[in-house]
Design a protein around this motif. Structure first.
Motif, PDB file in Angstrom:
ATOM      1  N   ASN A  98      28.172  51.597  31.146  1.00 15.41           N
ATOM      2  CA  ASN A  98      27.379  52.255  32.234  1.00 15.41           C
ATOM      3  C   ASN A  98      28.119  52.094  33.685  1.00 15.41           C
ATOM      4  O   ASN A  98      28.948  51.414  33.594  1.00 15.41           O
ATOM      5  N   PHE A  99      27.539  52.652  34.540  1.00 17.09           N
ATOM      6  CA  PHE A  99      28.187  52.737  36.090  1.00 17.09           C
ATOM      7  C   PHE A  99      28.506  51.350  36.437  1.00 17.09           C
ATOM      8  O   PHE A  99      29.466  51.051  37.038  1.00 17.09           O
ATOM      9  N   TRP A 100      27.783  50.526  36.312  1.00 16.22           N
ATOM     10  CA  TRP A 100      27.830  49.283  36.909  1.00 16.22           C
ATOM     11  C   TRP A 100      28.970  48.249  36.233  1.00 16.22           C
ATOM     12  O   TRP A 100      29.647  47.865  36.817  1.00 16.22           O
ATOM     13  N   MET A 101      28.959  48.516  34.985  1.00 19.54           N
ATOM     14  CA  MET A 101      29.929  47.917  34.072  1.00 19.54           C
ATOM     15  C   MET A 101      31.460  48.550  34.538  1.00 19.54           C
ATOM     16  O   MET A 101      32.481  47.783  34.704  1.00 19.54           O
ATOM     17  N   ILE A 102      31.517  49.785  34.605  1.00 21.61           N
ATOM     18  CA  ILE A 102      32.844  50.450  35.114  1.00 21.61           C
ATOM     19  C   ILE A 102      33.247  49.930  36.555  1.00 21.61           C
ATOM     20  O   ILE A 102      34.397  49.892  36.798  1.00 21.61           O
ATOM     21  N   GLY A 103      32.467  50.312  37.419  1.00 15.46           N
ATOM     22  CA  GLY A 103      32.573  50.049  38.737  1.00 15.46           C
ATOM     23  C   GLY A 103      33.018  48.412  39.115  1.00 15.46           C
ATOM     24  O   GLY A 103      34.144  48.295  39.674  1.00 15.46           O
ATOM     25  N   CYS A 104      32.272  47.635  38.588  1.00 20.04           N
ATOM     26  CA  CYS A 104      32.661  46.182  38.698  1.00 20.04           C
ATOM     27  C   CYS A 104      34.124  45.949  38.166  1.00 20.04           C
ATOM     28  O   CYS A 104      34.758  44.970  38.577  1.00 20.04           O
ATOM     29  N   SER A 105      34.197  46.299  36.777  1.00 19.58           N
ATOM     30  CA  SER A 105      35.329  46.143  36.076  1.00 19.58           C
ATOM     31  C   SER A 105      36.656  46.671  36.919  1.00 19.58           C
ATOM     32  O   SER A 105      37.725  45.863  36.769  1.00 19.58           O
ATOM     33  N   ILE A 106      36.761  47.973  37.104  1.00 22.41           N
ATOM     34  CA  ILE A 106      37.726  48.602  37.957  1.00 22.41           C
ATOM     35  C   ILE A 106      38.133  47.809  39.311  1.00 22.41           C
ATOM     36  O   ILE A 106      39.193  47.365  39.581  1.00 22.41           O
ATOM     37  N   PHE A 107      36.943  47.242  40.043  1.00 18.81           N
ATOM     38  CA  PHE A 107      37.234  46.606  41.289  1.00 18.81           C
ATOM     39  C   PHE A 107      37.852  45.155  41.144  1.00 18.81           C
ATOM     40  O   PHE A 107      38.795  44.749  41.566  1.00 18.81           O
ATOM     41  N   LEU A 108      37.199  44.496  39.980  1.00 18.51           N
ATOM     42  CA  LEU A 108      37.769  43.177  39.730  1.00 18.51           C
ATOM     43  C   LEU A 108      39.234  43.236  39.043  1.00 18.51           C
ATOM     44  O   LEU A 108      39.956  42.334  39.427  1.00 18.51           O
ATOM     45  N   THR A 109      39.473  44.385  38.333  1.00 19.61           N
ATOM     46  CA  THR A 109      40.900  44.454  37.783  1.00 19.61           C
ATOM     47  C   THR A 109      41.946  44.531  38.832  1.00 19.61           C
ATOM     48  O   THR A 109      43.058  44.036  38.691  1.00 19.61           O
ATOM     49  N   ASN A 110      41.553  45.264  39.927  1.00 17.06           N
ATOM     50  CA  ASN A 110      42.386  45.405  41.154  1.00 17.06           C
ATOM     51  C   ASN A 110      42.754  44.084  41.891  1.00 17.06           C
ATOM     52  O   ASN A 110      43.468  43.869  42.654  1.00 17.06           O
TER      53      ASN A 110
END
Length: 532
Positions: free
Chosen positions: A43-55
């Protein structure tokens, strides 16, 4: 040193691990899509947090705070301009990727040009991750953790031995997450770490201002805003380390490439339930970039007031955190920094497995008519990942002997391939008759000219401006080839979606708000704002 920092550190790590284990206990990882893309269930929470943390790697915590301490706030240009780049990716690139059911970003190149182009770009990605991304993330995290916990002093060992020990620890933890849990375990952990990072940013800013104001936050803010005001300026003049004009040339190209074509970043968005969740998740990551200065830049500004004249400016962030926070919170912030580094490390490692398995090993087996199962593919991919981890653990501690120049060199080398790949992707998207040979010629042409301009001659231009010029020249060359030797049939994007590709309704209003906030951040940190 008390045990409180270690308690705070391991408490957050254990919480994140527990949530990840609980949420993935029924997950099936016996297929490539299940292991590498979490069964396309994000879902969007998982996608948003993961993209941000990966950076958010440890190198950013160290590097950006050091930049603010020694120069000014112009370094936020990378993060703020990322908002525009991510919106472009969400609106134009993600629909294409999801419509063709992409597992990796080079999958589009296989359809648009040919399999050879896909393999070339996959090898470029793998080399970049193995040589540049994974070892430097391990090393940067080890340096940050030793700065916060003083492991060398605690254990009475040399600095090199401490870095090696920490690199082994982080490498083993990352291996367990990636090889055993797959992308979904990584991403669920990122959600917990993302919440922790937001809390850490607020705590560091609050305690930093209170410490600076001798117990009063408002006094601390007044001192921060009225001393060394030139450091509050994010508008870099021409000739500076990061001129403002680069936002509209090479920086924009690199950002669109990074957020929309870099496999280890985009893979989380590929795992979405549908296009709408992917676009929402990318927008959530934009919000993260807007508040990131709380962690990446404000500590450097506070440290400038508290510790002027530091010789080891790379230690600004660890010194700031350990100097102003209670011991328990020092451990909490250390866990957040470690979480950011772990996310980047895991995403890079997961992407190496995906690229190797799906774009190199599987086609090699198919070409030789070798029968295989999904389990055999995953087993080879995991073995490849373990090999990459072992190589990174052995190599990364020796980065310190290059006196900082090696990391800068690797970052510059990354530009050899990022914008060339961006160029052929963009030409492939915007044209219909440019042939496969144009993509191969474009890659070689761009890399060759970039080497010449950076090492054999001095153009007296910022390298980001050089990248933009080479982008235009390479695009022109590819278009000329396309005009002289066009494809026999115009390219049409084939539709084989694995998820619903209906876009997010009302997204344009959110995009507009994000862009206004992005411009507002530049205005705030400018001679017309706080740096007046």
């Amino acid at each position: 040193m008390s045990n409180h920092p270690f308690i705070g550190f391991f408490s957050l790590l254990l919480l994140a691990a527990a949530v990840s284990i609980y949420k993935t206990r029924k997950q099936r990882n016996n297929t490539s899509v299940g292991y590498y893309l979490g069964n396309r269930s994000f879902n969007f929470w998982m996608i948003g947090c993961s993209i941000f943390l990966t950076n958010m790697s440890a190198n950013q915590f160290i590097g950006e705070n050091e930049f603010v301490y020694t120069t000014n706030m112009s370094v936020i240009a990378w993060g703020m301009s990322s908002v525009l780049a991510m919106i472009l990716v969400a609106e134009f690139l993600m629909p294409v990727y999801l419509k063709i059911g992409a597992v990796t970003t080079p999958d589009f190149l296989a359809l648009r040009f040919d399999r050879q182009t896909q393999r070339m770009v996959s090898v470029i990605f793998l080399l970049s991750y193995i040589v540049n991304l994974i070892p430097t993330v391990l090393y940067g995290c080890a340096v940050a953790m030793n700065g916060l916990f003083h492991i060398d002093e605690q254990l009475g060992i040399s600095y090199f031995a401490a870095i090696r020990l920490l690199v082994i620890f982080f490498g083993v933890v990352g291996c367990l997450y990636t090889v055993l849990g797959g992308l979904k375990a990584i991403t669920i952990t990122d959600v917990v770490q993302g919440i922790g990072m937001l809390i850490a940013g607020v705590l560091i800013t609050w305690f930093g201002l209170r410490y600076l104001g001798s117990g009063d936050v408002l006094t601390g803010m007044d001192r921060l805003l009225n001393r060394n005001r030139e450091h509050l300026n994010a508008i870099g003049p021409p000739g500076s380390v990061l001129p403002f004009g680069t936002l509209f040339t090479g920086m924009l190209l690199i950002n669109v490439y990074y957020w929309g074509m870099e496999q280890y970043i985009v893979q989380e968005a590929f795992a979405s339930k549908n296009l709408a969740e992917s676009q929402k998740g990318i927008s959530l990551a934009c919000v993260g970039k807007l508040i990131a200065p709380l962690l990446l830049n404000v500590p450097g500004l506070v440290a400038l007031q508290l510790y002027p004249g530091l010789e080891n400016t790379a230690g600004v962030f660890p010194k700031m955190v350990s100097g102003i926070l209670p011991p328990l919170l020092v451990g909490f912030v250390a866990a957040v920094v470690f979480g950011g580094a772990l996310s980047t490390f895991n995403a890079g490692l997961n992407s190496t497995g995906t690229l190797f398995t799906m774009n190199l090993y599987k086609p090699w087996l198919e070409k030789r008519n070798v029968k295989f199962t999904e389990q055999q593919l995953l087993r080879r991919g995991k073995l490849f990942q373990v090999g990459v981890i072992l190589a990174a653990i052995i190599f990364s501690p020796y980065i310190m002997f290059f006196s900082g120049g090696f990391y800068n060199y690797l970052q510059k080398v990354a530009s050899f391939f990022s914008v060339p790949v961006f160029t052929i992707m963009i030409i492939g998207l915007l044209t219909k008759r440019v042939p496969p040979v144009a993509a191969k010629v474009g890659l070689v042409f761009f890399v060759t000219l970039y080497v010449i301009t950076q090492f054999l001659m001095d153009l007296n231009l910022h390298y980001l401006h050089v990248l933009a010029i080479l982008f235009l020249l390479t695009s022109l060359l590819m278009l000329i080839i396309g005009r002289l030797h066009p494809r026999s049939e115009p390219f049409r994007i084939p539709r084989s979606p694995a998820v619903n590709t209906q876009p997010w309704n009302g997204r344009h209003w959110y995009y507009a708000v994000l862009l206004i906030l992005m411009v507002g951040m530049f205005f705030l940190f400018s001679p017309a704002g706080l740096a007046k």
